[in-house]
Enzyme design. Structure first.
Site, PDB file in Angstrom:
ATOM      1  CG  ASN A  91      39.737  46.546  36.314  1.00  0.00           C
ATOM      2  OD1 ASN A  91      40.298  47.633  36.283  1.00  0.00           O
ATOM      3  ND2 ASN A  91      38.507  46.394  36.809  1.00  0.00           N
ATOM      4  CB  SER A 150      48.338  52.126  40.349  1.00  0.00           C
ATOM      5  OG  SER A 150      48.324  53.419  40.928  1.00  0.00           O
ATOM      6  CE1 TYR A 173      45.283  50.371  44.131  1.00  0.00           C
ATOM      7  CE2 TYR A 173      46.809  52.220  43.915  1.00  0.00           C
ATOM      8  CZ  TYR A 173      45.790  51.425  43.404  1.00  0.00           C
ATOM      9  OH  TYR A 173      45.291  51.689  42.136  1.00  0.00           O
ATOM     10  CB  ALA A 174      52.503  51.575  47.091  1.00  0.00           C
ATOM     11  CB  SER A 176      49.243  45.025  45.569  1.00  0.00           C
ATOM     12  OG  SER A 176      48.520  46.232  45.462  1.00  0.00           O
ATOM     13  CE  LYS A 177      46.403  48.030  41.574  1.00  0.00           C
ATOM     14  NZ  LYS A 177      45.676  47.298  40.528  1.00  0.00           N
ATOM     15  CB  ILE A 205      39.949  57.699  37.492  1.00  0.00           C
ATOM     16  CG1 ILE A 205      40.916  56.781  36.721  1.00  0.00           C
ATOM     17  CG2 ILE A 205      38.654  57.903  36.709  1.00  0.00           C
ATOM     18  CD1 ILE A 205      40.406  55.356  36.517  1.00  0.00           C
TER      19      ILE A 205
HETATM   20  N1  LIG Z   1      40.455  54.785  40.301  1.00  0.00           N
HETATM   21  C1  LIG Z   1      41.684  55.240  40.081  1.00  0.00           C
HETATM   22  O1  LIG Z   1      41.970  56.439  40.186  1.00  0.00           O
HETATM   23  C2  LIG Z   1      42.781  54.268  39.695  1.00  0.00           C
HETATM   24  C3  LIG Z   1      44.089  54.765  39.512  1.00  0.00           C
HETATM   25  C4  LIG Z   1      45.092  53.882  39.194  1.00  0.00           C
HETATM   26  C5  LIG Z   1      44.809  52.537  39.037  1.00  0.00           C
HETATM   27  N2  LIG Z   1      43.549  52.080  39.216  1.00  0.00           N
HETATM   28  C6  LIG Z   1      43.304  50.648  39.063  1.00  0.00           C
HETATM   29  O2  LIG Z   1      42.238  50.421  38.167  1.00  0.00           O
HETATM   30  C7  LIG Z   1      41.520  49.238  38.555  1.00  0.00           C
HETATM   31  C8  LIG Z   1      40.040  49.569  38.708  1.00  0.00           C
HETATM   32  O3  LIG Z   1      39.927  50.619  39.633  1.00  0.00           O
HETATM   33  P1  LIG Z   1      38.508  51.183  40.095  1.00  0.00           P
HETATM   34  O4  LIG Z   1      38.805  52.476  40.741  1.00  0.00           O
HETATM   35  O5  LIG Z   1      37.533  51.125  38.988  1.00  0.00           O
HETATM   36  O6  LIG Z   1      38.166  50.123  41.238  1.00  0.00           O
HETATM   37  P2  LIG Z   1      36.796  49.879  42.013  1.00  0.00           P
HETATM   38  O7  LIG Z   1      37.152  49.549  43.418  1.00  0.00           O
HETATM   39  O8  LIG Z   1      35.868  51.018  41.789  1.00  0.00           O
HETATM   40  O9  LIG Z   1      36.240  48.583  41.272  1.00  0.00           O
HETATM   41  C9  LIG Z   1      36.877  47.365  41.426  1.00  0.00           C
HETATM   42  C10 LIG Z   1      35.922  46.249  41.099  1.00  0.00           C
HETATM   43  O10 LIG Z   1      36.490  45.046  41.625  1.00  0.00           O
HETATM   44  C11 LIG Z   1      35.459  44.289  42.239  1.00  0.00           C
HETATM   45  N3  LIG Z   1      35.963  43.437  43.311  1.00  0.00           N
HETATM   46  C12 LIG Z   1      36.297  43.830  44.567  1.00  0.00           C
HETATM   47  N4  LIG Z   1      36.631  42.753  45.297  1.00  0.00           N
HETATM   48  C13 LIG Z   1      36.514  41.664  44.490  1.00  0.00           C
HETATM   49  C14 LIG Z   1      36.691  40.274  44.675  1.00  0.00           C
HETATM   50  N5  LIG Z   1      37.071  39.787  45.865  1.00  0.00           N
HETATM   51  N6  LIG Z   1      36.458  39.446  43.637  1.00  0.00           N
HETATM   52  C15 LIG Z   1      36.030  39.936  42.436  1.00  0.00           C
HETATM   53  N7  LIG Z   1      35.843  41.246  42.200  1.00  0.00           N
HETATM   54  C16 LIG Z   1      36.085  42.101  43.208  1.00  0.00           C
HETATM   55  C17 LIG Z   1      34.510  45.326  42.816  1.00  0.00           C
HETATM   56  O11 LIG Z   1      33.223  44.775  43.028  1.00  0.00           O
HETATM   57  C18 LIG Z   1      34.538  46.403  41.748  1.00  0.00           C
HETATM   58  O12 LIG Z   1      33.509  46.199  40.789  1.00  0.00           O
HETATM   59  C19 LIG Z   1      42.169  48.743  39.838  1.00  0.00           C
HETATM   60  O13 LIG Z   1      43.113  47.741  39.525  1.00  0.00           O
HETATM   61  C20 LIG Z   1      42.871  49.979  40.355  1.00  0.00           C
HETATM   62  O14 LIG Z   1      43.956  49.684  41.179  1.00  0.00           O
HETATM   63  C21 LIG Z   1      42.516  52.911  39.544  1.00  0.00           C
END
Ligand SMILES: NC(=O)c1ccc[n+]([C@@H]2O[C@H](COP(=O)([O-])OP(=O)(O)OC[C@H]3O[C@@H](n4cnc5c(N)ncnc54)[C@H](O)[C@@H]3O)[C@@H](O)[C@H]2O)c1
Length: 261
Positions: A91, A150, A173-174, A176-177, A205
């Site tokens: 994640n 994503s 981002y695009a 990598s996903k 979200i």
């Molecule tokens: N937020 C959205 O709208 C959304 C939409 C589509 C997909 N996603 C995907 O959902 C997942 C979570 O998204 P989010 O918005 O909660 O992300 P976020 O950035 O809020 O949280 C990501 C977490 O990863 C941790 N992290 C960052 N760098 C790190 C590292 N080097 N080593 C270990 N941990 C690390 C951070 O501390 C954080 O707790 C991601 O894969 C994101 O791409 C999110």
């Protein structure tokens, strides 16, 4: 009713983040023991402390930087110390709001360094963890890898959404996903039949984004709203458990229909 993941161990990366902590909570609620991994030591300790324990599980928090070999080694060691591993949830990622210089900025300002860094966390770390942990997960008899992709790994960005806001949608981002989606298909065939490998692709979200952005986003979503973290509890527990035993290699959009038209 018996919790569906009783006796299973799940390693969740980015488990201190808003989505990762809810995914960990959903898995723990179903009886799984969680190894919660995140860069932020305090955050991951605090969120792990709050995980439910319906089966008297002992959850574990690990502070590790998944951009480094040491961090990946530490995650691998934590799984080995747990004695078994059934589920890996990849994640952790740099998202549009991670504040990496040269990343979520207009295309012409995006840098090669930021591009490479994002690929390292969003794509190389899931690959490396899957490779390192596959032998343990094969032995479990219930191996399931769940990658978080994503909608932007499935379709291109609609930049009109961001007009007049400070929000961005980086190429890395695009890419990598999209890579996560293809890594999922690759691993699903290579690790079959011992480990199932699937991904889910969240839509946006709601996190207090700019009103104009939210209105535009909602008008382009068939279900008429942005997601909430709780919208992903179902997909992660379903993919982790035996209810999805005949499902592998799939990227499941959980996006209110964003990618349906
Ligand atoms: N937020 C959205 O709208 C959304 C939409 C589509 C997909 N996603 C995907 O959902 C997942 C979570 O998204 P989010 O918005 O909660 O992300 P976020 O950035 O809020 O949280 C990501 C977490 O990863 C941790 N992290 C960052 N760098 C790190 C590292 N080097 N080593 C270990 N941990 C690390 C951070 O501390 C954080 O707790 C991601 O894969 C994101 O791409 C999110």
């Amino acid at each position: 009713m018996t919790p569906t993941l009783r006796g299973r161990t799940c390693l969740v990366t980015g488990a201190a983040g808003p989505l990762g902590s809810v995914l960990a909570d959903a898995l723990a609620t179903e009886g799984a023991t969680v190894i919660a991994v995140d860069l932020h030591a305090q955050g991951v300790a605090a969120s792990t402390e709050q995980l439910p324990t319906p089966c008297d599980q002992t959850h574990q928090a690990l502070a590790a930087d998944l951009l480094t070999r040491d961090g990946l080694d530490a995650a691998e060691s934590a799984a080995r110390s747990a004695g078994s591993l059934d589920v890996l949830v990849n994640n952790a990622a740099f998202t549009g709001t991670s504040g990496v210089p040269g990343y979520a900025v207009p295309f012409e300002e995006q840098t090669d360094d930021a591009f490479e860094l994002a690929l390292r966390l969003n794509l190389t770390a899931p690959f490396s963890l899957a490779r390192r942990l596959a032998p343990m997960m094969c032995a479990s008899g219930h191996g399931s890898i769940i990658n978080v992709s994503s909608i932007y790994g499935l379709v291109g960005p609609n930049m009109g959404l961001y007009a007049g806001t400070r929000m961005g949608n980086p190429a890395a981002y695009a890419v990598s996903k999209g890579g996560v989606a293809q890594l999922t298909r690759y691993l699903a065939t290579v690790l079959a039949p011992d480990i199932r490998v699937n991904a889910f692709a969240p839509g946006g979200i709601a996190r207090g984004q700019d009103d104009a952005f939210t209105r535009r986003y909602e008008s382009l979503t068939p279900l008429g709203r942005m997601g909430s973290e709780d919208d992903f509890r179902g997909v992660v527990t379903w993919l982790a458990g035996d209810a999805s035993a005949y499902v592998t290699g799939q990227v499941i959009a959980v996006d209110g229909g964003w990618t349906a038209w």
